[in-house]
Each structure stands twice: as structure tokens, then as C-alpha cells.
Design an enzyme around this catalytic site. Structure first.
Site, PDB file in Angstrom:
ATOM      1  CD  GLU A  23     -13.051 -17.364  -5.198  1.00  0.00           C
ATOM      2  OE1 GLU A  23     -13.338 -17.230  -6.395  1.00  0.00           O
ATOM      3  OE2 GLU A  23     -12.477 -16.467  -4.535  1.00  0.00           O
ATOM      4  CG  ASN A  73     -13.326 -10.375  -6.231  1.00  0.00           C
ATOM      5  OD1 ASN A  73     -14.480  -9.965  -6.250  1.00  0.00           O
ATOM      6  ND2 ASN A  73     -12.644 -10.512  -5.116  1.00  0.00           N
TER       7      ASN A  73
END
Length: 521
Positions: A157, A195
Site C-alpha cells: 500500500e 485493515n
């Protein structure tokens, strides 16, 4: 698109734990001179030795040439002081998850490295904006969030804070791609992509246990065997550690100011309170250690296949999952062995199998009991979503409280005849796979709607970062947006909670589809 850092340029990695060592290995194999630093010199030596062994194992397995491994080892050097990073083109920080520690480190590095050096943090949860807020040049700081184990996991990411320069993010993205990774751009928001979007995978499973839909082993089996997930949510939480998983959930919940969609579970909190943290303590949802055996998932006893099976469909629409099940039943001989099978009957009702008096539907987010009441059909049974109806080994069913035993046995026997292990869930709305996939997709739609990432990025992130069998947005399209919407709306109506509110982007996509043909599960 940015241009990757030149091979041979120096990459400094700060922190020699599992993540730092993994990043160092990947960068060295990609052709960079890597300088590895830790406050403990012996930790650096251990990490370099460990990387050398890992490279040797790759050579033994034929995944890397011996000469390539030797060159990678030569490029990997210990760094004895932060000042040794002065000629680095990229510095990647992989130290403890503490805002003050990271801020202090980058402030020191800023006075050491060249003005054009890129600073990257491997943080998994701290705001990149906050980390860079006190730097003289926060525009050159980005997140570069790897996943453990770094050499094996493809996702990176690339996270931009408010002050991050897009050109810097593009260079990091291109560099990660040159290292053989699948990078995705993301905005610095709580949880980033993975997440955040992954929270429902744990949250819905925990709610299912709280409502006694089934035991953890059965729910795990349903998510694996029906949904195609590599690990069930409970075994995955045991592997991650409940202290870690609960802390991430709590962090995201707090960061979004108590949004009920991210609410932690009292079930998991009690495990943390008890010190039952999973594999690392020998006990979580399951017991581990010598002699410990995982409990078996529930399976219904064998029942005879019903003599007469009928299929009904609405006049319009295509129903991929339903038709695949119909084809599987035919291939198993149900259609030829039982001449009562009739297909192609046009009906107003949703597609259904009818056997032994039972009406059997794909769950739409209502409980079977509620659907039985709404339809005036007591013998109502619902089945859960299947990723691969042609190859799945298990199917989950739930029966209405009004449903008779003969109808239930007929439904069980029907699917057993097609080679399914039949697992009964208690009659909770949305069952297990369907409500989980609907919530994952809903969160993915919200992430895109709020500019966290692109639609392509969220699907790539969830497949490459947590090994989901299908990206959540692609999965929603496969199920059919009208059906996903119905599941969420029915869950919301049942629970009366904002947790199940439908993403504005999903509503928009559905409205845009309304003028054309709809595809359903």
C-alpha cells in the site's frame, strides 16, 4: 506514472525485525545496495544471516540462481549509524508502531539524507500525515506498507498523507512494482485499505458466534468451503493474535469516532481479558499444543434424495449461482433419476428449488423464519452464498422455525445427492458467507466513494494483501448489486443498526443499472 529508482541506488532500511529484514531482502534481490540499521548491532547481524539462509533455501528450491543469490548477499550491508544513510535514494522505516518514535526518527533522517531522498514509513495503522507533520519537508514522506512475510506477500500500500507529493508516491509505486510487488495507491485514512475493508470479515463472524449461529469451527468451515477463503475468521484471528486483532479494530473504531460499522466485539474482548490470545498462548477460539485437535465442523446426517424436485424462476433476469446449482444437480443424476424435475417454470417468486414441500432460496438477508412469514410459506429454507457452486464441497442451510422436519430432510437430501456436505446454521439473517461478502463489498464501496483508493485498487489489495478469493467489488458484481443491496437493507431492517447502512456509491451504481438488464446470484 512515476519512474522507479535506478537499480544500484542505495536503499536504507531502519529496523531489522521481521518486516525490516523482509524489505531488505526484497530490495537487495531487486538490485539495490541495501544498508540495514537497528539500534542493536547484533540484531542487524542476525537479520543479515537470516536473509542469507532464506536466499539459500530459494536456491535449493530452484526459485533463484546461485549467482543471483550471491550478488544479493553482497549488496546487503550493515549500517552502524544513521549517518551511514547519507547517500540513500530511499529510506524505509520499519520500527515500532509509535508515533513519537517515528517522528523523532524521520526528523533525524531529514538532517542526514540528501534533499531528493524519499522517506517511507512501513506503518500499518498510524496516519502518514501525522508522522510527517513536523518535518521540514513532509512532501517527501509517504507510506510504504508491506505485508508479512514481505518476500512472499505481493501487496504494497503506497499511502499519501495530506502533504505528500504525488510524484514521490508515484516513484515509490513504480519502485515497488519493479521489486515484483503489486502496489496500490491509498489515501492516509484509518486502516488504509486492507485493515479497513477487512474489518467485516472478523466482525460478522464474531456476531454470528454471539448469536449462536454455529460454533467457530463450523463457521470457519463454511467461510472456507463455501466462500473460498483460505482461512476461516476464527482460525485467522487465532493466528494473528487476539490482542493484535482487537487493538486494530479498536484503533479503527476510535479513529472513525465510534462508527458502529467498526465496533469491536465483546466476544473477542473477553478472550483478550482472559489472556487467550490464540496460537501464541496455546489457546484462543481453539486449543493448540500437544494432543490438541481442532473440533470438527457440523454436518447433517445422510438423508435420501427427494423423489420430486421442481425449479422455479422469475420471468426476467439471469441467476448465475442458482443455474450453476441446477446444473450440478442434473449432473449428479437428480434430474434423470427423478422424472418429477421440471425446470424453466416461470414464476413471480424468486428462483427456488422445491422438494418435499420445502421452498429453498438463496438468502437475501432475511432470516428463513421472516421470509416464511412474509411469503406465507412455513416450509422455507435458505442456503448461503457459494463462491464456486460447481466445485464447492459444502453448502450451509438454515430452516425457518415454522419448517417441518420432512421438508428439512428433503432439502438436506437434495444437496447431499449433488455431493455437498450439508451444514446447518441457526436461522440468523444473511447466514455466514452472504452477509460477510455483502459487508466487505459495502465497505469497499465506501472506501472508493470517500477517495481512499480506486475500485481496481481495493480489489487488488484484498486479493493480494489478505488472499481473498475474489475482490469484494468484483464479488458484488458477480452476486448482483440488487441482491447485495437487498441483503444489506434486510440486515439493517432486522437489526435496526447504522452498522448495515448501504454505501451511497452502491446505491448510485444500482440506480445506474436500473435502466438495463440485471444480473443476480
Amino acid at each position: 506514472m512515476g519512474q522507479a529508482l535506478n537499480k544500484g541506488s542505495v536503499v536504507a532500511v531502519i529496523g531489522s525485525g521481521a518486516m525490516g529484514a523482509g524489505i531488505a531482502q526484497v530490495a537487495a534481490v531487486a538490485g539495490h545496495v541495501v544498508r540495514l540499521y537497528d539500534t542493536r548491532r547484533e540484531a542487524v547481524e542476525q537479520a543479515i544471516a537470516g536473509i542469507g539462509k532464506a536466499l539459500s533455501r530459494l536456491v535449493e528450491k530452484g526459485r533463484m540462481g546461485a549467482a543471483e543469490a550471491d550478488l544479493a548477499r553482497e549488496r546487503l550491508l550493515p549500517m552502524h549509524a544513521l549517518e551511514d544513510a547519507k547517500d540513500a535514494a530511499l529510506v524505509v522505516e520499519a520500527v515500532v508502531e509509535d508515533l513519537d518514535v517515528k517522528r523523532t526518527l524521520f526528523a533525524q533522517l531529514e538532517d542526514i539524507v540528501a534533499p531528493e531522498c524519499i522517506l517511507a514509513t512501513n506503518t500499518s495503522s498510524i496516519s502518514v500525515t501525522a508522522i510527517g507533520a513536523k518535518l521540514k519537508h513532509p512532501e517527501r514522506l509517504v507510506g510504504m506498507h508491506f505485508f508479512n512475510p514481505v518476500p512472499l506477500m505481493a501487496l504494497v500500500e503506497v499511502i499519501s498523507g495530506v502533504a505528500s507529493d504525488q510524484a514521490v508516491a508515484d516513484t515509490v509505486h513504480a519502485t515497488a512494482e519493479a521489486w515484483g510487488k503489486n502496489p496500490v495507491h491509498a489515501k492516509s485514512t484509518p486502516g488504509f485499505i486492507v485493515n479497513r475493508v477487512a474489518r467485516p470479515y472478523y466482525a460478522e463472524a464474531l456476531r454470528l458466534v454471539l448469536e449462536r449461529a454455529a460454533d467457530p469451527a463450523t463457521i470457519d468451515a463454511v467461510l472456507r468451503d463455501c466462500g473460498g477463503f483460505r482461512m476461516g475468521p476464527f482460525e485467522l484471528m487465532d493466528l494473528i493474535g487476539h490482542d493484535v486483532n482487537y487493538a486494530v479494530t479498536q484503533s479503527v473504531f476510535n479513529a472513525y469516532y465510534g462508527d458502529p460499522r467498526f465496533a469491536p466485539s465483546v466476544v473477542q474482548q473477553e478472550l483478550v481479558n482472559a489472556g487467550f490470545l490464540g496460537r501464541k498462548t496455546g489457546r484462543g477460539f481453539y486449543r493448540y499444543g500437544d494432543g490438541a485437535a481442532l473440533p470438527a465442523a457440523h454436518a447433517e446426517a445422510a438423508q435420501p434424495c427427494p423423489a420430486h424436485v421442481r425449479v422455479t424462476r422469475p420471468r426476467q433476469g439471469t441467476y448465475a449461482l442458482f443455474d450453476a446449482l441446477d446444473t450440478r444437480l442434473r449432473a449428479a443424476g437428480v434430474g434423470t433419476a427423478h422424472p418429477g424435475l421440471v425446470d424453466g417454470i416461470e414464476a413471480i417468486e424468486a428462483p427456488a428449488f422445491h422438494a418435499g414441500g420445502a421452498a429453498i432460496y438463496l438468502t437475501d438477508g432475511r432470516s428463513a423464519t421472516q421470509r416464511a412469514f412474509d411469503d406465507g410459506c412455513p416450509d422455507t429454507i435458505v442456503f448461503d452464498l457459494l463462491l464456486d457452486p460447481a466445485g464447492a464441497t459444502r453448502i450451509a442451510l438454515a430452516r425457518a422455525d415454522q419448517c417441518g422436519d420432512a421438508a428439512w430432510r428433503a432439502a438436506v437430501g437434495l444437496f447431499q445427492a449433488a455431493g455437498f456436505t450439508v451444514t446447518r446454521l441457526d436461522d440468523v439473517p444473511g447466514m455466514a458467507v452472504m452477509r460477510t461478502v455483502a459487508m466487505l463489498a459495502n465497505e469497499a464501496f465506501d472506501a472508493v466513494n470517500q477517495g481512499v483508493c480506486s475500485a481496481q485498487a481495493v480489489d487488488v489489495a484484498m486479493q493480494k494483501g489478505v488472499n481473498y478469493p475474489r475482490g469484494p467489488l468484483a464479488w458484488a458484481e458477480a452476486v448482483g448489486l440488487p441482491h447485495v443491496f437487498a441483503v444489506l437493507a434486510n440486515l439493517g431492517a432486522t437489526y435496526g443498526e447504522d452498522r448495515y447502512r448501504v454505501s451511497p456509491l452502491l446505491r448510485r451504481k444500482l440506480a445506474a443499472q436500473s435502466g438495463g438488464a440485471r444480473t443476480h446470484a
